[in-house]
Design a protein around this motif. Structure first.
Motif, PDB file in Angstrom:
ATOM      1  N   GLU A  22      12.035   2.639  -3.292  1.00 51.99           N
ATOM      2  CA  GLU A  22      13.029   1.569  -3.481  1.00 51.99           C
ATOM      3  C   GLU A  22      12.425   0.406  -4.258  1.00 51.99           C
ATOM      4  OE1 GLU A  22      15.928   1.692   0.472  1.00 51.99           O
ATOM      5  OE2 GLU A  22      14.572   0.002   0.195  1.00 51.99           O
ATOM      6  N   PHE A  23      11.268  -0.034  -3.790  1.00 49.95           N
ATOM      7  CA  PHE A  23      10.618  -1.179  -4.432  1.00 49.95           C
ATOM      8  C   PHE A  23      10.302  -0.872  -5.897  1.00 49.95           C
ATOM      9  CE2 PHE A  23       6.909  -3.661  -5.638  1.00 49.95           C
ATOM     10  CZ  PHE A  23       7.361  -4.936  -5.369  1.00 49.95           C
ATOM     11  N   LEU A  46       0.766   1.167  -3.007  1.00 46.06           N
ATOM     12  CA  LEU A  46       1.933   1.903  -3.495  1.00 46.06           C
ATOM     13  C   LEU A  46       1.566   3.367  -3.742  1.00 46.06           C
ATOM     14  CD1 LEU A  46       3.371  -0.740  -5.998  1.00 46.06           C
ATOM     15  CD2 LEU A  46       4.172  -0.252  -3.690  1.00 46.06           C
ATOM     16  N   PHE A  58      14.651  -9.606 -10.470  1.00 48.65           N
ATOM     17  CA  PHE A  58      14.681  -8.165 -10.238  1.00 48.65           C
ATOM     18  C   PHE A  58      14.381  -7.813  -8.786  1.00 48.65           C
ATOM     19  CE2 PHE A  58      13.923  -8.242 -14.906  1.00 48.65           C
ATOM     20  CZ  PHE A  58      15.150  -7.694 -15.241  1.00 48.65           C
ATOM     21  N   ASN A 116      12.366  -3.356   4.504  1.00 49.56           N
ATOM     22  CA  ASN A 116      11.466  -2.581   3.651  1.00 49.56           C
ATOM     23  C   ASN A 116      10.089  -3.244   3.688  1.00 49.56           C
ATOM     24  OD1 ASN A 116       9.961  -1.869   1.270  1.00 49.56           O
ATOM     25  ND2 ASN A 116      11.817  -0.954   0.427  1.00 49.56           N
ATOM     26  N   ILE A 123       0.963  -8.723  -9.548  1.00 49.83           N
ATOM     27  CA  ILE A 123       1.459  -8.158  -8.295  1.00 49.83           C
ATOM     28  C   ILE A 123       1.275  -6.645  -8.270  1.00 49.83           C
ATOM     29  CG2 ILE A 123       3.600  -7.716  -6.992  1.00 49.83           C
ATOM     30  CD1 ILE A 123       4.229 -10.696  -7.362  1.00 49.83           C
ATOM     31  N   ALA A 147       7.494   4.732   4.758  1.00 49.15           N
ATOM     32  CA  ALA A 147       6.635   4.269   3.664  1.00 49.15           C
ATOM     33  C   ALA A 147       7.091   4.814   2.311  1.00 49.15           C
ATOM     34  CB  ALA A 147       5.179   4.647   3.930  1.00 49.15           C
ATOM     35  N   PHE A 155      13.320  -0.958  -8.334  1.00 48.65           N
ATOM     36  CA  PHE A 155      13.772  -2.271  -8.774  1.00 48.65           C
ATOM     37  C   PHE A 155      12.756  -2.953  -9.680  1.00 48.65           C
ATOM     38  CE2 PHE A 155      16.428  -1.711  -4.899  1.00 48.65           C
ATOM     39  CZ  PHE A 155      17.626  -1.619  -5.582  1.00 48.65           C
ATOM     40  N   VAL A 156      11.479  -2.850  -9.321  1.00 47.20           N
ATOM     41  CA  VAL A 156      10.463  -3.542 -10.119  1.00 47.20           C
ATOM     42  C   VAL A 156      10.271  -2.870 -11.478  1.00 47.20           C
ATOM     43  CG1 VAL A 156       8.026  -4.153 -10.250  1.00 47.20           C
ATOM     44  CG2 VAL A 156       9.309  -4.585  -8.160  1.00 47.20           C
ATOM     45  N   SER A 187      -1.068  -4.629  -5.574  1.00 47.60           N
ATOM     46  CA  SER A 187      -0.451  -3.729  -4.607  1.00 47.60           C
ATOM     47  C   SER A 187      -0.535  -2.267  -5.025  1.00 47.60           C
ATOM     48  CB  SER A 187       1.006  -4.131  -4.396  1.00 47.60           C
ATOM     49  OG  SER A 187       1.674  -4.159  -5.635  1.00 47.60           O
ATOM     50  N   GLY A 228      13.330  -3.298 -13.671  1.00 52.88           N
ATOM     51  CA  GLY A 228      13.305  -4.632 -14.266  1.00 52.88           C
ATOM     52  C   GLY A 228      12.275  -4.726 -15.384  1.00 52.88           C
ATOM     53  N   VAL A 254       7.400  -2.707   2.135  1.00 56.29           N
ATOM     54  CA  VAL A 254       6.741  -2.977   0.848  1.00 56.29           C
ATOM     55  C   VAL A 254       7.252  -4.305   0.272  1.00 56.29           C
ATOM     56  CG1 VAL A 254       6.403  -2.157  -1.508  1.00 56.29           C
ATOM     57  CG2 VAL A 254       6.327  -0.534   0.384  1.00 56.29           C
ATOM     58  N   ASN A 313       1.251   5.282  -0.484  1.00 61.09           N
ATOM     59  CA  ASN A 313       2.538   5.610   0.139  1.00 61.09           C
ATOM     60  C   ASN A 313       3.235   6.774  -0.558  1.00 61.09           C
ATOM     61  OD1 ASN A 313       2.271   3.600   2.006  1.00 61.09           O
ATOM     62  ND2 ASN A 313       3.563   2.141   0.918  1.00 61.09           N
ATOM     63  N   ARG A 329      10.163   5.995   1.397  1.00 63.66           N
ATOM     64  CA  ARG A 329      11.457   5.394   1.036  1.00 63.66           C
ATOM     65  C   ARG A 329      11.253   3.944   0.568  1.00 63.66           C
ATOM     66  NH1 ARG A 329      15.259   2.659   5.430  1.00 63.66           N
ATOM     67  NH2 ARG A 329      13.537   1.192   5.138  1.00 63.66           N
ATOM     68  N   ASP A 330      10.477   3.168   1.348  1.00 58.15           N
ATOM     69  CA  ASP A 330      10.261   1.755   1.020  1.00 58.15           C
ATOM     70  C   ASP A 330       9.609   1.592  -0.350  1.00 58.15           C
ATOM     71  OD1 ASP A 330      11.306   1.248   3.480  1.00 58.15           O
ATOM     72  OD2 ASP A 330       9.472   0.429   4.369  1.00 58.15           O
ATOM     73  N   THR A 331       8.645   2.459  -0.633  1.00 62.87           N
ATOM     74  CA  THR A 331       7.911   2.339  -1.890  1.00 62.87           C
ATOM     75  C   THR A 331       8.779   2.743  -3.074  1.00 62.87           C
ATOM     76  OG1 THR A 331       5.870   2.764  -0.722  1.00 62.87           O
ATOM     77  CG2 THR A 331       5.810   3.037  -3.102  1.00 62.87           C
ATOM     78  N   ARG A 343      -4.013  -6.299   4.632  1.00 68.03           N
ATOM     79  CA  ARG A 343      -2.845  -7.044   4.168  1.00 68.03           C
ATOM     80  C   ARG A 343      -1.841  -6.146   3.460  1.00 68.03           C
ATOM     81  NH1 ARG A 343      -6.593 -11.269   3.151  1.00 68.03           N
ATOM     82  NH2 ARG A 343      -6.734 -10.703   0.970  1.00 68.03           N
ATOM     83  N   PHE A 344      -2.337  -5.057   2.853  1.00 70.44           N
ATOM     84  CA  PHE A 344      -1.411  -4.146   2.173  1.00 70.44           C
ATOM     85  C   PHE A 344      -1.130  -2.885   2.993  1.00 70.44           C
ATOM     86  CE2 PHE A 344      -2.441  -6.849  -1.449  1.00 70.44           C
ATOM     87  CZ  PHE A 344      -1.145  -7.109  -1.879  1.00 70.44           C
TER      88      PHE A 344
END
Lengths: 199, 199
Positions: free
Chosen positions: B77-78, B152, A81, A138, B144, B71, B81-82, B148, B85, A140, B155, B73-75, B50-51
């Motif tokens: 998007e992530f 997340l 994914f 990206n 994960i 931040a 998908f996650v 994170s 899934g 993230v 953001n 947009r990136d979050t 780290r995050f």
């Protein structure tokens, strides 16, 4: 030496089997062996625990974790994914230079597949996926894969690609490469799921 | 107090704005304020770094990071998908009890949407996604997202759902709920992408 370096040394030792599942980890011993204080060692052990590489029984023991029965399934599902999504994201906007790096990595996987070189396929796939994640731009995706990369690689350790059917595997990789070259994220995601590792 | 607790206290303070972007973080001050030694404070600050919640200029300063322009947009998007899934994975195998918990969380989001309650939609969505991730039974997804989650959520802080078009948003959530109830992972994934937050 910082906690980061200790983390990386211990992580690699778990990954390559120098430290075996079930092996006890004593912070005093490790600190002595690595010539550091106990603080960075404890920090690294906690970080390894958070990603399941180490297990801790409070005030009793700390040891190298034995991957769970589902570790391989769980990791391939997650990778399918996340990397599938990364294909869609990266191919829609990465630079030509980044695309070349992804294609080079794909070529290495295809060459390893043609040569029936199982460890080569594995190493090539890790590099291939890293290039795709990087090309998303990206932050993230990038930071989460960096943080969890060790644990994911460790869970995949038992996996060997199905070398019985080398020709069809190579064909799958070739179709994946074509989809990447055409910047077709949906097709790349589809091929990725079709390939044995993530099927 | 352990590093975990200090991490959680500092993380929440960044999340709720008690600690503002750009604010300097001195380990001595924080240790004194929280009545702990500097070790767990340093550990927590490294983990936050780290995050991307904290930024460090070596030997100069440590401060609360300002979320990058991308931040949000990136979050999203992530997450698309996650969590997409996770729907496919969870709905194909979770227990009836887990399904009920997901549906309850969906109902809370729908109620908040109907009431045009933006913070309620946000809080409900976090709970909804957490239930879906948990129901995958996939330890990689779970660990994960746990690691994170703070970053997340931070953001997403600037995000408010589009309350102009409350009716169509509520309808999207209702279709999502129906797909979940029917255990149709592909349809749930599709609706999730269609909803504003992850569009």
């Amino acid at each position: 030496m910082l906690g980061d370096e200790v983390y990386s040394i211990l992580g690699r030792a778990i990954l390559d089997g120098t430290l075996q599942p079930g092996e006890r980890l004593r912070d005093v011993d490790l600190a002595e062996r690595l010539q550091v204080s106990r603080t960075p060692v404890r920090e690294a052990l906690q970080r390894l625990e958070r990603f399941g590489l180490v297990e801790v029984s409070a005030n009793r023991w700390t040891r190298v974790a034995t991957p769970s029965e589902n570790a391989l399934r769980d990791t391939t599902e997650f990778m399918a994914f996340v990397v599938g999504g990364a294909f869609r994201t990266a191919l829609s906007r990465c630079s030509e230079e980044q695309l070349s790096l992804i294609l080079e990595a794909a070529d290495a996987v295809i060459a390893a597949s043609d040569a029936q070189d199982a460890p080569g396929i594995m190493a090539g796939t890790v590099m291939f996926f890293q290039q795709v994640i990087r090309a998303t731009g990206n932050t993230v995706f990038i930071s989460i894969m960096r943080e969890s990369g060790l644990a994911l690689q460790r869970n995949l350790r038992g996996w060997t690609p199905d070398i019985e059917d080398a020709a069809s595997r190579s064909n799958s990789y070739r179709r994946l490469r074509e989809a990447v070259a055409a910047r077709d994220g949906a097709a790349a995601q589809h091929e990725l799921l079709a390939i044995n590792l993530l099927g």
